[in-house]
Write an enzyme that holds these catalytic residues in place. Structure first.
Site: not given
Length: 317
Positions: A195, A240-242
């Protein structure tokens, strides 16, 4: 259509992930459940309701879940990353949702939605895994109704909350171990190793802001978050990991995965919350005589620009 449930602790990157699900026409968003994490449960729940309101999703049931880990107290929240309210102090700028919480808890809602589903459901946990561990422990008969669990969490080569651990897994290692090491459910893990590589730049955010009111609103929520990443990355990049995990949930195969057995360090030492991945070949594992359990598909690579463009195209619609 892909029937999908989000388990979340909004959180700026959670906001982008929820928006991505709402903006994708092939997603049938069955429900949203909330968990403690980036901020406390009351605020993550409030944020989830308001983010759904931004996309006009009064129809999606929302239920609040765990407000603490399974075993040990949660050491601290991530307000220094996401702001005091989880959304850079701008939660109140989002519309209020007319539809409040479902008259049930998160685990009960998850179980009910799975039980009623006509086809297997994708679950996307993008916060601590407490609710999901409880679901799998209390309702083992429903695992056949789960198509995939696509998780954002963990780190293979150094964490963000400690030297070895990523925040979501570190927040409840016992729950993460249950989900990642003990359950026979098809699972994809999207760790921060990937990510972070998918970080977007100012130009990407500017293009999103120029796309319309919703895009401008999402970008407005990133001020505290962007400052954190300027310091941690040493450049103007936003992770924006998620949303990266959500992109894989919406478009299976967008990320490149490798199957491997995983474990989670649950001790009280410096390694607490670390993911332990057995990257040896199957032959090497068998030759060693140490048999490990199920494997998890770990996303370690992708065409980075393709992922960024996928997210931008959907969020700009």
């Amino acid at each position: 259509m892909t029937p999908l449930i989000i388990d979340t602790d909004p959180g700026v990157d959670d906001a982008f992930a929820i928006a991505l699900a709402c903006a994708s026409p092939e997603v049938d968003l069955l429900g949203v459940t909330t968990v403690f994490g980036n901020v406390g449960l009351a605020m993550t729940t409030r944020n989830a309701l308001r983010l759904l309101a931004l996309y006009g999703r009064e129809d999606v049931p929302v239920a609040a879940g765990a407000d603490r880990p399974l075993v040990f107290p949660h050491p601290h929240r991530a307000r220094y990353v996401h702001g005091q309210d989880g959304l850079s102090g701008l939660s109140d700028s989002l519309p209020e949702r007319a539809t409040g919480l479902a008259n049930t808890d998160a685990v009960s809602l998850l179980a009910s939605l799975l039980d009623r589903a006509a086809q297997p459901v994708t679950i996307v946990p993008i916060g601590p895994l407490t609710n999901i561990a409880l679901l799998l422990a209390v309702h083992p008969s429903l695992t056949g109704k789960i198509a995939r669990i696509v998780i954002m969490g963990g780190a293979m080569n150094g964490g963000n909350v400690t030297a070895g651990a990523e925040f979501n897994v570190w927040s409840d290692p016992e729950a993460a171990r249950r989900v990642l090491a003990e359950e026979e459910v098809p699972t994809v893990l999207v760790p921060m190793d990937l990510t972070v590589r998918c970080a977007v730049d100012t130009s990407w955010l500017d293009r999103l802001a120029a796309s319309g009111e919703r895009g401008r609103t999402l970008v407005s929520l990133t001020s505290v978050y962007r400052e954190h990443y300027r310091k941690s990355l040493g450049r103007d990049g936003t992770v924006l990991h998620d949303a990266v995990a959500m992109a894989e949930a919406i478009s299976p195969g967008l990320l490149k995965t490798s199957p491997m057995p995983l474990d989670v360090e649950c001790g009280q030492g410096a390694g607490r919350g670390m993911i332990i991945a057995d990257r040896r070949s199957t032959a090497a594992r068998e030759e060693s005589g140490v048999r490990r359990g199920r494997t998890v598909d770990v996303a370690l690579d992708a065409e980075l620009d393709t992922v960024r463009e996928f997210m931008l195209e959907r969020l700009s619609s």
